[in-house]
Every structure is written in C-alpha cells, then in structure tokens.
Design an enzyme around this catalytic site. Structure first.
Site, short mmCIF file in Angstrom:
data_model
loop_
_atom_site.label_atom_id
_atom_site.label_comp_id
_atom_site.label_asym_id
_atom_site.label_seq_id
_atom_site.Cartn_x
_atom_site.Cartn_y
_atom_site.Cartn_z
N ASP A 29 -5.78 -5.00 8.65
CA ASP A 29 -5.10 -3.99 9.61
C ASP A 29 -5.81 -4.00 11.17
O ASP A 29 -6.92 -4.26 11.34
CB ASP A 29 -5.20 -2.77 9.21
CG ASP A 29 -4.41 -1.58 9.51
OD1 ASP A 29 -3.74 -0.84 8.94
OD2 ASP A 29 -4.76 -1.13 10.85
N ILE A 30 -4.90 -4.08 12.04
CA ILE A 30 -5.49 -4.26 13.33
C ILE A 30 -6.41 -3.09 13.94
O ILE A 30 -7.19 -3.31 14.64
CB ILE A 30 -4.29 -4.52 14.39
CG1 ILE A 30 -4.62 -5.35 15.73
CG2 ILE A 30 -3.62 -3.31 14.80
CD1 ILE A 30 -5.02 -6.76 15.18
N GLU A 88 4.61 4.91 10.08
CA GLU A 88 4.54 4.23 11.44
C GLU A 88 5.31 2.95 11.24
O GLU A 88 5.97 2.70 12.16
CB GLU A 88 2.92 4.04 11.73
CG GLU A 88 2.67 3.16 12.88
CD GLU A 88 1.18 2.81 13.26
OE1 GLU A 88 0.22 3.51 12.82
OE2 GLU A 88 1.22 1.73 13.88
N HIS A 93 4.12 -1.43 2.64
CA HIS A 93 2.77 -1.77 2.75
C HIS A 93 1.80 -1.07 1.94
O HIS A 93 1.71 -0.04 2.01
CB HIS A 93 2.37 -2.11 4.31
CG HIS A 93 2.40 -0.87 5.21
ND1 HIS A 93 3.49 -0.50 5.55
CD2 HIS A 93 1.46 0.08 5.47
CE1 HIS A 93 3.31 0.61 6.23
NE2 HIS A 93 1.99 0.89 6.30
N HIS A 95 -2.36 -0.09 1.66
CA HIS A 95 -3.49 -0.29 2.38
C HIS A 95 -4.60 -0.48 1.21
O HIS A 95 -4.70 0.43 0.43
CB HIS A 95 -3.79 0.88 3.05
CG HIS A 95 -2.95 1.44 4.32
ND1 HIS A 95 -3.10 1.37 5.46
CD2 HIS A 95 -1.69 2.05 4.23
CE1 HIS A 95 -2.45 1.61 6.45
NE2 HIS A 95 -1.39 2.18 5.76
P1 5GP Z 1 1.27 3.35 8.13
O1 5GP Z 1 2.73 2.87 8.39
O2 5GP Z 1 0.90 3.28 6.75
O3 5GP Z 1 0.98 4.78 8.52
O4 5GP Z 1 0.25 2.66 9.30
C1 5GP Z 1 0.64 1.20 9.52
C2 5GP Z 1 -0.66 0.57 9.67
O5 5GP Z 1 -0.36 -0.92 10.40
C3 5GP Z 1 -1.76 1.10 10.52
O6 5GP Z 1 -2.94 1.09 9.83
C4 5GP Z 1 -1.67 0.11 11.75
O7 5GP Z 1 -3.07 0.06 12.20
C5 5GP Z 1 -1.13 -1.08 11.30
N1 5GP Z 1 -0.60 -2.01 12.26
C6 5GP Z 1 0.48 -1.66 12.92
N2 5GP Z 1 0.96 -2.70 13.66
C7 5GP Z 1 0.12 -3.72 13.39
C8 5GP Z 1 0.11 -5.07 13.79
O8 5GP Z 1 0.93 -5.40 14.78
N3 5GP Z 1 -0.74 -5.79 13.22
C9 5GP Z 1 -1.47 -5.43 12.32
N4 5GP Z 1 -2.65 -6.16 11.71
N5 5GP Z 1 -1.59 -4.15 11.66
C10 5GP Z 1 -0.97 -3.47 12.41
#
Ligand code: 5GP
Length: 130
Positions: A29-30, A88, A93, A95
């Site tokens: 995760d970035i 987001e 995905h 985690h």
């Molecule tokens: P969620 O959708 O589960 O709330 O969060 C999405 C996750 O993807 C976040 O933790 C965010 O930091 C990660 N994320 C978003 N865009 C990117 C990206 O372009 N590259 C990577 N490696 N992680 C990402």
C-alpha cells in the site's frame, strides 16, 4: 476505464510488488498504516469483493494467506491483521497489516510515508519469503 489497481496488476503503473500469479497480485500500500501493509487483489476487475464468484473469492483468500505468511516471516509482528474496507478504490482488495496490538489496524490516523528505498527494501524482504 480500468481501475488504478488493474493498471498496477498489468504493470502499467509501478508498484512495490510482493507476488503474483495468473489471477492475483499483491503489492505494498502506497500510504501504509504500518510498514509491510500489503494489498492483495484479483487481477480481474470487480468492485465489491463479495461479488467475486466462489472460486475466485476462495482463490483470493488462499493467495492472501500465503502472502500473510510471508509478511509474518519478514516483518517483526505478532500477527498479520486482515481488513476489507474498499470505499476508496473500486477494485476488490484485501489489506494485510503486520500488527503488535489491535490499535495498529488504524486506518483513520496518520499514515506512514516510507522512502522509496525503504518501500523497495520491505517489498524485497516479503517477496523473498514467498
Ligand atoms: P480502501 O479502498 O480500502 O479504503 O483503501 C484503498 C487503499 O489503496 C488505501 O490504503 C490507499 O493507500 C491504497 N492506494 C490507493 N491508490 C494506490 C496506488 O496507486 N498504489 C498503491 N500501492 N496503493 C494505493
């Protein structure tokens, strides 16, 4: 339009890759909540994880299990926590987060910003255990 995670899985956008096979992809995760915070995705784009069919869902969980075992070996932690949040990025995905206490699974506090060199090092350490 392909999701950002589809582009990552296709190698069109760079990522700190941990592992992949023909169906799944794992990468750091970035904006990690802890060092070693990893995302595991199906390569096939599907927004909601529970819309995956049983076979693809089970395969994703088994792949995530192997990745979690590698994280546990590579990163000092008591356990690897698992979460599906998913609001987001519209691409399913999982985690995986190395934790020493439950509050380490904190998605709402400050995120870490490891340097690119550190991210590369962490990804290499985990990938080595796969
Ligand atoms: P969620 O959708 O589960 O709330 O969060 C999405 C996750 O993807 C976040 O933790 C965010 O930091 C990660 N994320 C978003 N865009 C990117 C990206 O372009 N590259 C990577 N490696 N992680 C990402």
């Amino acid at each position: 339009m392909a999701s950002i995670f589809s582009k990552i899985a296709a190698g069109e956008i760079p990522s700190y890759k941990i592992a992949e096979n023909d169906r799944y992809y794992a990468f750091l995760d970035i904006n990690p909540v802890a060092e070693g915070h990893t995302l595991v995705i199906p390569k096939r784009e599907e927004d909601y994880i529970f819309d995956l069919d049983d076979d693809e869902y089970a395969g994703l969980q088994l792949f995530a299990k192997r990745v979690a075992e590698a994280i546990k070996k590579a990163m000092p932690c008591k356990r690897v926590g698992v979460a599906v949040m998913g609001l987001e990025v519209p691409h399913a995905h999982i985690h995986l987060i190395p934790i020493n206490k439950e509050s380490d699974m904190n998605f709402f506090g400050d995120k870490l910003s490891p340097s690119p060199e550190r991210m590369k090092e962490i990804a290499g350490k985990i990938a080595e255990q796969m």
